[in-house]
Design a protein around this motif. Sequence first.
Motif, short mmCIF file in Angstrom:
data_model
loop_
_atom_site.label_atom_id
_atom_site.label_comp_id
_atom_site.label_asym_id
_atom_site.label_seq_id
_atom_site.Cartn_x
_atom_site.Cartn_y
_atom_site.Cartn_z
N GLU A 458 -13.75 -1.77 11.73
CA GLU A 458 -12.47 -2.32 11.26
C GLU A 458 -12.10 -3.59 12.04
N THR A 511 -7.79 0.77 9.23
CA THR A 511 -7.87 2.04 9.94
C THR A 511 -7.16 3.14 9.16
N TRP A 513 -6.49 3.12 5.94
CA TRP A 513 -7.21 3.33 4.68
C TRP A 513 -8.43 4.23 4.90
N LYS A 514 -9.15 3.99 5.99
CA LYS A 514 -10.32 4.81 6.31
C LYS A 514 -9.91 6.25 6.59
N LYS A 515 -8.79 6.43 7.27
CA LYS A 515 -8.28 7.77 7.58
C LYS A 515 -7.90 8.49 6.29
N LYS A 517 -9.04 7.86 3.31
CA LYS A 517 -10.28 8.10 2.56
C LYS A 517 -10.99 9.35 3.08
#
Length: 522
Positions: A458, A511, A513-515, A517
């Motif tokens: 990220e 960060t 968005w990844k969490k 997802k």
Amino acid sequence: MKGLPIFDLAIIVIYLVGMILVGVYFSRKNKNSEQFTKASGLIPGWAIGLSIYATFLSSNTFLGVPGKAFGSNWNAFVFSISMPLAAWIASKYFVPFYRSSGEISAYTHLENRFGAWARVYAVVCFLLTQLARMGSIFFGIALSLQALTGYSMQMIMVVMGICIIIYTVLGGIEAVIWTEVVQAVVKTFGALLILYLIISNMDGGVSKIIEIGKSADKFSLGSFKPDFVGSSFWVVLLYGFFINLNNFGMDQNYIQRYHTASSGKAASNSIWLCVCLYIPASLLFFIIGSCLFAYYEVNPDLIASIKHQVALERLPLNASTAELLKVQNALQPSDYGDKIMPHFMVTKMPVGLVGLIVSAILSAAMSTISSGMNASATVFSIDIYKRYLKPDVTEKQNLSLLHVATVGFGLLGMIAGIAMIGVKSILDVWWQLSGIFAAGMLGLFLLGIVSKRTKNHEAVIATIIGILVIIWMTVSSLLPPEYKAFRNPLHQNMIIVVGTLTIFLVGIGLTKWKKQKAKSAH
């Protein structure tokens, strides 16, 4: 130095020799790299505070601020108003962080946090910032001394650079700090002396200065409207906050001083001492600029020689008299503001006082350049040489490397100063360059400190996007008229604000968005 009376010359020579002797004195202690870079952590907090204050109070302040106030108003003083908030954040969070890490380099933790690329990127940004800073300081001092001596600016930079290199190489950070303590006193006294001389030479005194200043709107802090295109109050406030946050939180010049303090409390107090001294001192230089404006308004004939000199600098040697007069008549106060202080010194200061004032300007330049050289050499040694070229370097080799690197960065600073000859405003150039180079570095640092969940991937994406934004904001003004819609609509001082926030917010957004997802995948 022809053009200066012997007595003034003697004062300047004594001052320069004194600075070199300080370096010789402290050279006896510099037997290892820790002493050269950290002074073994034995410097009292008050001395560090005066040292940081002296670094802030560079020749950019001594010459650039009065020139800015002469050419416009007190808008740039808002930079100083932003300092307390940045100082509070630094003393509460940054100082304890660096003191507990034990790392002399401000950028080692970025590698631990995101990887080697982050450390390299921050180091490159820092070194470029230092070259811009040292170059602008060299240029400022040469501009002043050229008016007094008639010697070329290149020669002045070389002579001064050699003197600074000698005492910095010999004495290390301890010599830098203690000479800056002396320089802080000298330059403050010099500024007060200049103010007294202007007022004493002014017909009508203080009341006349205030009257002229009010009528010309010289005391304005800028527009309070939410305008981010011009240099409004809010643009300078945001710029100042982010730059000072970078200074106190990411600049090796200051981080290195935190390690020289005897305790964390002493290091934090040094920041507040700097702020308490610098805000009134910077105001003093704006007052000097406004006083000079009033003085030359009352004595307009004295400004003709300055305009003539600036016009000559802007035209080729074979320019006609008509062309010269045309350029000369079109000049505005902002075009020759940086030359006002040297002109007043040449024409109105009595023998003896010129030497004292030149020494004050020299001290303003030397403090910033010497600390920049030492900090740059430290970063090069730790973050580049020992990290990538020779990890098993011996203590003796490392100390020799620090000496060579100090000389090298001093020479590069001189070259940068020579390249700046002819710029319109020292302060504007320094602010723009520092904003460009510091933006990405500060954004990445804040991302690593605030967002504990952000990983390397990220951070890389956020930094790339931030760099692209910074490049666009910097160079889009060069686009041809048909691409006007793609130009940066904001003021150049907003580069550090937008660049920093881009990296920080994009990193946090990725960060989260990844969490999200990862949660939806489960």
